[in-house]
Design a protein around this motif. Sequence first.
Motif, PDB file in Angstrom:
ATOM      1  N   GLU A  81       0.624  -1.179  -0.031  1.00 32.54           N
ATOM      2  CA  GLU A  81      -0.123   0.129  -0.017  1.00 32.54           C
ATOM      3  C   GLU A  81       0.783   1.334  -0.035  1.00 32.54           C
ATOM      4  O   GLU A  81       0.705   2.197  -0.929  1.00 32.54           O
ATOM      5  CB  GLU A  81      -0.803   0.063   1.347  1.00 32.54           C
ATOM      6  CG  GLU A  81      -1.779   1.049   1.337  1.00 32.54           C
ATOM      7  CD  GLU A  81      -2.997   0.983   0.447  1.00 32.54           C
ATOM      8  OE1 GLU A  81      -3.299  -0.382   0.200  1.00 32.54           O
ATOM      9  OE2 GLU A  81      -3.728   1.832   0.099  1.00 32.54           O
ATOM     10  N   GLU A  82       1.922   1.174   0.812  1.00 31.18           N
ATOM     11  CA  GLU A  82       2.775   2.489   0.987  1.00 31.18           C
ATOM     12  C   GLU A  82       4.150   2.065   0.777  1.00 31.18           C
ATOM     13  O   GLU A  82       4.333   0.721   0.833  1.00 31.18           O
ATOM     14  CB  GLU A  82       2.782   2.974   2.536  1.00 31.18           C
ATOM     15  CG  GLU A  82       1.475   3.643   2.521  1.00 31.18           C
ATOM     16  CD  GLU A  82       0.730   5.006   1.993  1.00 31.18           C
ATOM     17  OE1 GLU A  82       1.678   5.643   1.317  1.00 31.18           O
ATOM     18  OE2 GLU A  82      -0.244   5.231   2.039  1.00 31.18           O
ATOM     19  N   ARG A  83       5.175   2.997   0.439  1.00 29.39           N
ATOM     20  CA  ARG A  83       6.670   2.562   0.424  1.00 29.39           C
ATOM     21  C   ARG A  83       7.012   1.560   1.572  1.00 29.39           C
ATOM     22  O   ARG A  83       7.674   0.577   0.938  1.00 29.39           O
ATOM     23  CB  ARG A  83       7.392   3.856   0.065  1.00 29.39           C
ATOM     24  CG  ARG A  83       8.781   3.519   0.003  1.00 29.39           C
ATOM     25  CD  ARG A  83       9.621   4.786  -0.112  1.00 29.39           C
ATOM     26  NE  ARG A  83      11.027   4.604  -0.284  1.00 29.39           N
ATOM     27  CZ  ARG A  83      11.793   4.443   0.600  1.00 29.39           C
ATOM     28  NH1 ARG A  83      11.518   4.077   1.877  1.00 29.39           N
ATOM     29  NH2 ARG A  83      13.276   4.346   0.645  1.00 29.39           N
ATOM     30  N   CYS A  84       6.840   1.881   2.772  1.00 29.91           N
ATOM     31  CA  CYS A  84       7.115   1.117   3.759  1.00 29.91           C
ATOM     32  C   CYS A  84       6.699  -0.159   3.789  1.00 29.91           C
ATOM     33  O   CYS A  84       7.515  -1.332   4.003  1.00 29.91           O
ATOM     34  CB  CYS A  84       6.764   1.673   4.936  1.00 29.91           C
ATOM     35  SG  CYS A  84       5.171   2.295   5.367  1.00 29.91           S
ATOM     36  N   HIS A  85       5.586  -0.432   3.216  1.00 29.56           N
ATOM     37  CA  HIS A  85       5.043  -2.037   3.082  1.00 29.56           C
ATOM     38  C   HIS A  85       5.868  -2.637   1.824  1.00 29.56           C
ATOM     39  O   HIS A  85       6.084  -3.774   1.770  1.00 29.56           O
ATOM     40  CB  HIS A  85       3.615  -1.941   2.785  1.00 29.56           C
ATOM     41  CG  HIS A  85       2.716  -1.171   3.569  1.00 29.56           C
ATOM     42  ND1 HIS A  85       2.002  -0.141   3.359  1.00 29.56           N
ATOM     43  CD2 HIS A  85       2.463  -1.565   5.084  1.00 29.56           C
ATOM     44  CE1 HIS A  85       1.229   0.226   4.693  1.00 29.56           C
ATOM     45  NE2 HIS A  85       1.494  -0.685   5.544  1.00 29.56           N
ATOM     46  N   SER A  86       5.974  -1.901   0.606  1.00 29.29           N
ATOM     47  CA  SER A  86       6.626  -2.591  -0.282  1.00 29.29           C
ATOM     48  C   SER A  86       8.245  -3.084   0.060  1.00 29.29           C
ATOM     49  O   SER A  86       8.746  -4.100  -0.327  1.00 29.29           O
ATOM     50  CB  SER A  86       6.882  -1.502  -1.572  1.00 29.29           C
ATOM     51  OG  SER A  86       5.689  -1.136  -1.933  1.00 29.29           O
ATOM     52  N   VAL A  87       8.872  -1.998   0.742  1.00 28.54           N
ATOM     53  CA  VAL A  87      10.234  -2.391   1.370  1.00 28.54           C
ATOM     54  C   VAL A  87      10.107  -3.778   2.235  1.00 28.54           C
ATOM     55  O   VAL A  87      11.072  -4.524   2.129  1.00 28.54           O
ATOM     56  CB  VAL A  87      10.677  -1.169   2.021  1.00 28.54           C
ATOM     57  CG1 VAL A  87      12.092  -1.494   2.827  1.00 28.54           C
ATOM     58  CG2 VAL A  87      11.076  -0.005   1.086  1.00 28.54           C
ATOM     59  N   LEU A  88       9.137  -3.520   3.104  1.00 28.61           N
ATOM     60  CA  LEU A  88       8.952  -4.758   4.323  1.00 28.61           C
ATOM     61  C   LEU A  88       8.736  -6.150   3.393  1.00 28.61           C
ATOM     62  O   LEU A  88       9.384  -7.083   3.637  1.00 28.61           O
ATOM     63  CB  LEU A  88       8.132  -4.631   5.180  1.00 28.61           C
ATOM     64  CG  LEU A  88       7.817  -5.567   6.249  1.00 28.61           C
ATOM     65  CD1 LEU A  88       9.052  -5.572   6.955  1.00 28.61           C
ATOM     66  CD2 LEU A  88       6.690  -5.039   7.241  1.00 28.61           C
ATOM     67  N   ASN A  89       8.114  -5.927   2.298  1.00 32.47           N
ATOM     68  CA  ASN A  89       7.826  -7.150   1.532  1.00 32.47           C
ATOM     69  C   ASN A  89       8.995  -7.720   0.923  1.00 32.47           C
ATOM     70  O   ASN A  89       9.271  -8.863   0.964  1.00 32.47           O
ATOM     71  CB  ASN A  89       6.858  -6.827   0.534  1.00 32.47           C
ATOM     72  CG  ASN A  89       5.431  -6.945   0.833  1.00 32.47           C
ATOM     73  OD1 ASN A  89       5.258  -7.146   2.282  1.00 32.47           O
ATOM     74  ND2 ASN A  89       4.396  -6.280  -0.046  1.00 32.47           N
ATOM     75  N   ALA A  90       9.764  -6.775   0.469  1.00 30.16           N
ATOM     76  CA  ALA A  90      11.040  -7.086  -0.236  1.00 30.16           C
ATOM     77  C   ALA A  90      11.953  -7.699   0.797  1.00 30.16           C
ATOM     78  O   ALA A  90      12.836  -8.774   0.255  1.00 30.16           O
ATOM     79  CB  ALA A  90      11.780  -5.942  -0.892  1.00 30.16           C
ATOM     80  N   LEU A  91      12.059  -7.239   1.831  1.00 29.10           N
ATOM     81  CA  LEU A  91      12.982  -7.921   3.023  1.00 29.10           C
ATOM     82  C   LEU A  91      12.431  -9.233   3.473  1.00 29.10           C
ATOM     83  O   LEU A  91      13.273 -10.158   3.568  1.00 29.10           O
ATOM     84  CB  LEU A  91      12.823  -6.814   4.231  1.00 29.10           C
ATOM     85  CG  LEU A  91      13.363  -5.172   4.007  1.00 29.10           C
ATOM     86  CD1 LEU A  91      13.542  -4.633   5.173  1.00 29.10           C
ATOM     87  CD2 LEU A  91      14.863  -5.421   3.710  1.00 29.10           C
ATOM     88  N   GLN A  92      11.445  -9.274   3.206  1.00 29.81           N
ATOM     89  CA  GLN A  92      10.791 -10.741   3.595  1.00 29.81           C
ATOM     90  C   GLN A  92      11.185 -11.942   2.556  1.00 29.81           C
ATOM     91  O   GLN A  92      11.490 -12.997   2.943  1.00 29.81           O
ATOM     92  CB  GLN A  92       9.474 -10.683   3.973  1.00 29.81           C
ATOM     93  CG  GLN A  92       8.906 -10.214   5.204  1.00 29.81           C
ATOM     94  CD  GLN A  92       7.483  -9.836   5.653  1.00 29.81           C
ATOM     95  OE1 GLN A  92       6.984  -9.767   4.456  1.00 29.81           O
ATOM     96  NE2 GLN A  92       7.442  -9.248   6.598  1.00 29.81           N
ATOM     97  N   VAL A  93      11.193 -11.283   1.422  1.00 30.37           N
ATOM     98  CA  VAL A  93      11.985 -12.280   0.350  1.00 30.37           C
ATOM     99  C   VAL A  93      13.344 -12.493   0.660  1.00 30.37           C
ATOM    100  O   VAL A  93      13.745 -13.547   0.493  1.00 30.37           O
ATOM    101  CB  VAL A  93      11.630 -11.465  -1.120  1.00 30.37           C
ATOM    102  CG1 VAL A  93      12.328 -12.010  -2.155  1.00 30.37           C
ATOM    103  CG2 VAL A  93      10.069 -11.652  -1.493  1.00 30.37           C
ATOM    104  N   LEU A  94      14.126 -11.348   1.007  1.00 31.24           N
ATOM    105  CA  LEU A  94      15.231 -11.386   1.426  1.00 31.24           C
ATOM    106  C   LEU A  94      15.710 -12.467   2.460  1.00 31.24           C
ATOM    107  O   LEU A  94      16.638 -13.280   2.388  1.00 31.24           O
ATOM    108  CB  LEU A  94      16.091 -10.117   1.447  1.00 31.24           C
ATOM    109  CG  LEU A  94      16.683  -9.506   0.395  1.00 31.24           C
ATOM    110  CD1 LEU A  94      17.312  -8.019   0.878  1.00 31.24           C
ATOM    111  CD2 LEU A  94      17.941 -10.474  -0.324  1.00 31.24           C
ATOM    112  N   GLN A  95      14.846 -12.503   3.402  1.00 32.89           N
ATOM    113  CA  GLN A  95      15.195 -13.316   4.638  1.00 32.89           C
ATOM    114  C   GLN A  95      15.169 -14.673   4.101  1.00 32.89           C
ATOM    115  O   GLN A  95      15.590 -15.582   4.928  1.00 32.89           O
ATOM    116  CB  GLN A  95      13.990 -12.831   5.565  1.00 32.89           C
ATOM    117  CG  GLN A  95      14.257 -11.630   6.358  1.00 32.89           C
ATOM    118  CD  GLN A  95      13.428 -11.133   7.349  1.00 32.89           C
ATOM    119  OE1 GLN A  95      12.327 -11.163   7.181  1.00 32.89           O
ATOM    120  NE2 GLN A  95      13.862 -10.426   8.495  1.00 32.89           N
TER     121      GLN A  95
END
Length: 232
Positions: A81-95
């Motif tokens: 929804e917001e930039r911060c959600h997009s970043v968090l989703n990407a971090l979860q892929v990295l994890q």
Amino acid sequence: MTGNLKFWAVIPAAGVGKRMQADRPKQYLELHGRTVLEHTLMRFLDHPQITGVVVALTDGDPYWQRLALSHPKLMSAPGGEERCHSVLNALQVLQQRATESDWVLVHDAARPCLRREDVDRLIAALTDHPVGGLLGLPVADTMKRTDAEDTVLETVPRDNLWRALTPQMFRLGELAQALESALKKGQLVTDEASAMELAGKAPKMVEGHGDNIKITRPQDLRLAELYLAEQD
Ligand code: CTP
Ligand code: MG
């Protein structure tokens, strides 16, 4: 200590670019021979110290599909929804493939003019730092605070005032945790450093260059074109 540590990049690219008023999201506009997003991604895909790049994309993004990019370092994550959600989703892929103490450089898709030397400087300045930090630029203009009617109330001393740029570089685990806890508190942070600050951490500011603009409004595209031509 830094021996096995890896560096990853996260590129939030799931915005709609409302202020740009174009016929498509601004990351897909043509700039100096290719799209804004391709310029941005190449900055990291080409960088020998960056192990992998996660780009956060709107679900079913037709412009992304048309680009048909493929690169062994490139991964994707769903936008939010917001930039911060997009970043968090990407971090979860990295994890799923990185270590919690690996470094992550989060960089706006809309900043295609980032210099290699600024990436290098950020990495060199922060690799041994306990928290991490961000690129920034000291403010050059005199700063004023106004009331709601735009009447000047005061001049704000500009000593130690910076504009926050990207990349912002933090450890994967700590950053994911800081973003999650900011979101839980209902704080839609607009950069990663804000999330770390809310978590009580003190990020380091590293001076970058003014050509690392965020393409936001129509006139910014021409400026970015000039900067890229100059960098050739
Ligand atoms: N971004 C994202 N997910 C969102 C919103 C923004 O990944 N939900 C990304 C944008 O694609 C951009 C970066 O975050 O690369 C910085 O955001 P901004 O410059 O505000 O881009 P937009 O939100 O697309 O533009 P606007 O605010 O004008 O709509
Ligand atoms: Mg936005």
